[in-house]
Design a protein around this motif. Structure first.
Motif, short mmCIF file in Angstrom:
data_model
loop_
_atom_site.label_atom_id
_atom_site.label_comp_id
_atom_site.label_asym_id
_atom_site.label_seq_id
_atom_site.Cartn_x
_atom_site.Cartn_y
_atom_site.Cartn_z
N ASP A 142 -3.19 -14.20 -0.75
CA ASP A 142 -3.26 -14.35 0.71
C ASP A 142 -4.63 -14.88 1.12
O ASP A 142 -5.59 -14.10 1.28
N LYS B 174 2.54 -12.73 -5.45
CA LYS B 174 3.24 -12.84 -4.15
C LYS B 174 2.39 -13.63 -3.16
O LYS B 174 1.59 -13.06 -2.42
N GLN C 14 1.58 -15.26 0.24
CA GLN C 14 2.03 -15.04 1.62
C GLN C 14 2.06 -16.42 2.29
O GLN C 14 1.01 -17.02 2.55
N ASP D 256 6.46 -14.52 -0.19
CA ASP D 256 6.56 -13.64 0.98
C ASP D 256 6.68 -14.52 2.22
O ASP D 256 5.68 -14.95 2.79
N LYS E 108 9.60 -13.85 4.47
CA LYS E 108 10.38 -13.02 5.41
C LYS E 108 11.34 -13.86 6.24
O LYS E 108 11.36 -13.78 7.47
N THR F 31 9.04 -1.03 6.43
CA THR F 31 7.84 -1.83 6.22
C THR F 31 6.57 -0.98 6.38
O THR F 31 6.60 0.13 6.92
N SER F 32 5.45 -1.54 5.93
CA SER F 32 4.22 -0.74 5.84
C SER F 32 3.49 -0.63 7.17
O SER F 32 2.58 0.19 7.31
N VAL G 217 12.05 -3.89 0.58
CA VAL G 217 10.62 -3.79 0.87
C VAL G 217 10.40 -2.43 1.51
O VAL G 217 10.97 -2.13 2.57
N PRO H 206 4.36 -3.00 -0.53
CA PRO H 206 3.07 -3.43 0.03
C PRO H 206 2.41 -2.23 0.72
O PRO H 206 2.99 -1.16 0.83
N GLN I 210 -4.31 -1.23 2.98
CA GLN I 210 -3.67 -0.53 4.11
C GLN I 210 -3.65 0.99 3.92
O GLN I 210 -3.09 1.73 4.73
N SER J 71 -0.73 -5.55 -3.90
CA SER J 71 -2.00 -5.52 -3.19
C SER J 71 -2.56 -6.93 -3.10
O SER J 71 -2.55 -7.67 -4.09
N SER J 72 -3.06 -7.28 -1.94
CA SER J 72 -3.67 -8.60 -1.75
C SER J 72 -5.18 -8.43 -1.58
O SER J 72 -5.95 -8.66 -2.52
N ARG J 73 -5.63 -8.00 -0.37
CA ARG J 73 -7.06 -8.02 -0.07
C ARG J 73 -7.89 -7.21 -1.05
O ARG J 73 -8.99 -7.63 -1.43
O1 LIG Z 1 5.97 -4.17 4.96
C1 LIG Z 1 5.25 -5.10 4.62
C2 LIG Z 1 5.77 -6.30 4.14
C3 LIG Z 1 4.91 -7.27 3.71
N1 LIG Z 1 3.57 -7.10 3.76
C4 LIG Z 1 2.72 -8.20 3.25
O2 LIG Z 1 2.03 -7.73 2.07
C5 LIG Z 1 0.68 -8.18 2.08
C6 LIG Z 1 -0.25 -7.00 2.21
O3 LIG Z 1 -1.59 -7.42 2.08
P1 LIG Z 1 -2.80 -6.37 1.84
O4 LIG Z 1 -4.01 -7.24 1.93
O5 LIG Z 1 -2.62 -5.76 0.48
O6 LIG Z 1 -2.73 -5.37 2.93
C7 LIG Z 1 0.58 -9.18 3.23
O7 LIG Z 1 0.91 -10.45 2.73
C8 LIG Z 1 1.65 -8.72 4.19
O8 LIG Z 1 2.16 -9.76 4.99
C9 LIG Z 1 3.06 -5.93 4.21
O9 LIG Z 1 1.82 -5.72 4.27
N2 LIG Z 1 3.92 -4.95 4.64
#
Ligand SMILES: O=c1ccn([C@@H]2O[C@H](COP(=O)(O)O)[C@@H](O)[C@H]2O)c(=O)[nH]1
Length: 274
Positions: free
Chosen positions: A23, A60, A62, A94, A96, A154-155, A196, A217, A222, A244-246
């Protein structure tokens, strides 16, 4: 064509269950000493691919972070897909996506047909036009060995407003999970149709076992932890893919440091589902 569920089971066995999100946030480009332009997007994304795609089972990207640069951003995304797969990682886009059935067919053609420039191993989908509107994507998965990950719980904190809404005894999320369970019935070792479910949702009464993978995620940046996952997912964590992304991307731009961060993530979740 080998079903996605089978390919995913092999990837988890060989490389682990941790999924790294690619991301390219503007803030991360800045932290890496890069500008907010297409050349920097490409440098960032391909550095991450070089570091993590040879060692993790699944990545993944984004889509939104590439779309914001228009056609040249999409060209970078195509390279992310191609080079990640060449390095042996499965690619879960990702994006959606979800729309009326005839448009869902076009999304299926875009992301799940291997001859498409953006053809991936799997894609995320939104079920809020009705689960049946995703049928063209499910059919494309069956035809091409692809995977679909459908939003269930979702998260983000706003998700419950829609996903916890009930008709009689059943919540919206429960309906989505039931459709996935039916689509995966009888599949071994695991089905190709995933849910998800965020690592941040807290305790849930929903049955998360859909005989399919769970994209998780919300892990890391988060606030979701391995302990949360063990508690929330129980036995269903066998097919969970903590993502995990960031948290990983902040380790860059050094390739070795990024790879170490991905390996640490993988090690942290190794015991889940045992
Ligand atoms: O419910 C959801 C669905 C998708 N995401 C996606 O995952 C990553 C989360 O990034 P972090 O940096 O690890 O927080 C991001 O691409 C979201 O669009 C999600 O967070 N929650």
């Amino acid at each position: 064509m080998t079903p996605f569920g089978t390919r995913l089971a092999h990837a988890i066995e060989e490389r682990g269950r941790f999924c790294v999100g690619i991301d390219p946030h503007a803030a991360l480009l800045h932290e890496w000493g890069l500008d907010d332009d297409v050349a920097s997007l490409e440098r960032f994304a391909l550095t991450v691919v070089e570091a993590v795609a040879p060692v993790v089972g699944i990545v993944k990207p984004q889509s939104a972070f590439y779309e914001r640069f228009g056609s040249r951003g999409i060209a970078v995304l195509e390279r992310v897909v191609e080079e990640s797969r060449a390095a042996g990682a499965l690619v879960l886009m990702d994006a959606k996506r979800g729309d009326i059935g005839s448009t869902s067919q076009a999304y299926a053609d875009a992301y799940l047909d291997p001859t498409s420039p953006l053809g991936c191993d799997a894609v995320t989908a939104s079920p809020y036009l009705g689960f049946g509107s995703l049928d063209p994507m499910l059919e494309a998965c069956r035809r091409h060995g692809g995977g679909l990950f459908v939003l269930a719980l979702t998260s983000n904190k706003e998700g419950p407003e829609v996903q916890h809404a009930r008709t009689g005894d059943t919540s919206v999320a429960g309906t989505v999970l039931a459709h996935l369970r039916a689509a995966n019935a009888g599949a071994e070792p695991v089905g190709s149709f995933g849910a998800v479910v965020g690592a941040t949702i807290g305790d849930t009464e929903e049955d998360l076992d859909v005989n399919g993978p769970l994209l998780v995620p919300g892990f890391g940046a988060q606030g979701g932890t391995v302990d949360d996952m063990a508690r929330i997912f129980g036995r269903a964590s066998r097919w969970a893919l903590p993502s995990s992304s960031r948290d990983v991307l902040r380790a860059g731009p050094d390739v070795g440091a990024l790879r170490d961060a991905a390996r640490r993530g993988n090690d942290a979740v190794r015991g889940l589902g045992a």
